[in-house]
Design a protein around this motif. Structure first.
Motif, short mmCIF file in Angstrom:
data_model
loop_
_atom_site.label_atom_id
_atom_site.label_comp_id
_atom_site.label_asym_id
_atom_site.label_seq_id
_atom_site.Cartn_x
_atom_site.Cartn_y
_atom_site.Cartn_z
N ALA A 134 20.46 51.61 46.35
CA ALA A 134 21.35 51.76 45.20
C ALA A 134 22.71 52.33 45.58
N LEU A 135 22.74 53.20 46.58
CA LEU A 135 23.99 53.89 46.95
C LEU A 135 24.77 53.21 48.06
N THR A 136 24.06 52.54 48.98
CA THR A 136 24.73 51.88 50.09
C THR A 136 25.58 50.73 49.55
N GLY A 137 26.79 50.67 50.01
CA GLY A 137 27.69 49.62 49.56
C GLY A 137 28.56 50.02 48.38
N MET A 138 28.28 51.19 47.79
CA MET A 138 29.15 51.66 46.71
C MET A 138 30.49 52.06 47.32
N PRO A 139 31.56 52.00 46.52
CA PRO A 139 32.89 52.34 47.04
C PRO A 139 32.91 53.71 47.72
N GLY A 140 33.39 53.73 48.95
CA GLY A 140 33.57 54.97 49.69
C GLY A 140 32.36 55.46 50.45
N LEU A 163 27.96 57.88 41.53
CA LEU A 163 26.80 58.09 42.40
C LEU A 163 25.59 58.53 41.58
N ARG A 164 25.80 59.48 40.67
CA ARG A 164 24.71 59.93 39.80
C ARG A 164 24.16 58.77 38.96
N ALA A 165 25.06 57.96 38.42
CA ALA A 165 24.64 56.83 37.58
C ALA A 165 23.80 55.84 38.39
N ALA A 166 24.16 55.61 39.64
CA ALA A 166 23.40 54.68 40.48
C ALA A 166 22.00 55.21 40.76
N ILE A 167 21.88 56.52 40.98
CA ILE A 167 20.56 57.12 41.21
C ILE A 167 19.71 57.02 39.95
N VAL A 168 20.30 57.30 38.80
CA VAL A 168 19.57 57.19 37.52
C VAL A 168 19.17 55.75 37.27
N GLU A 169 20.06 54.81 37.55
CA GLU A 169 19.77 53.38 37.36
C GLU A 169 18.60 52.95 38.24
N ALA A 170 18.45 53.60 39.40
CA ALA A 170 17.34 53.29 40.30
C ALA A 170 16.02 53.88 39.80
N GLY A 171 16.08 54.73 38.77
CA GLY A 171 14.86 55.24 38.16
C GLY A 171 14.56 56.70 38.42
N TYR A 172 15.55 57.46 38.86
CA TYR A 172 15.32 58.88 39.20
C TYR A 172 16.26 59.76 38.38
N GLU A 173 15.96 61.04 38.32
CA GLU A 173 16.78 61.98 37.59
C GLU A 173 17.60 62.82 38.57
#
Length: 71
Positions: free
Chosen positions: A23-29, A54-64
């Motif tokens: 979810a995080l790899t490839g995000m800007p920066g 970054l927080r939104a991507a982690i939440v989107e992946a199913g975690y808090e």
């Protein structure tokens, strides 16, 4: 190079770590992602990192993401 550490709940295995890395790899920066399932932390390295995205991507992946960890 910026470094951000997040507390993440809901992780229990290597598959969880892989999902968050994906979810995080490839995000800007983002240049590097390290997930420590046992400690419940995710460390992101990169330039011009956006905490909210970054927080939104982690939440989107199913975690808090209840907080951050001091660097």
């Amino acid at each position: 190079m910026a470094l951000m550490n997040f507390l993440v709940t809901g992780m229990s295995c290597g598959h969880c770590a892989a999902s968050i890395k994906k979810a995080l790899t490839g995000m800007p920066g983002v240049s590097e992602v390290d997930v420590d399932v046992a400690a419940g932390t995710v460390t992101v390295q990169g330039a011009d990192l956006d905490d909210t995205l970054l927080r939104a991507a982690i939440v989107e992946a199913g975690y808090e993401v209840p907080g951050t960890v001091a660097v």
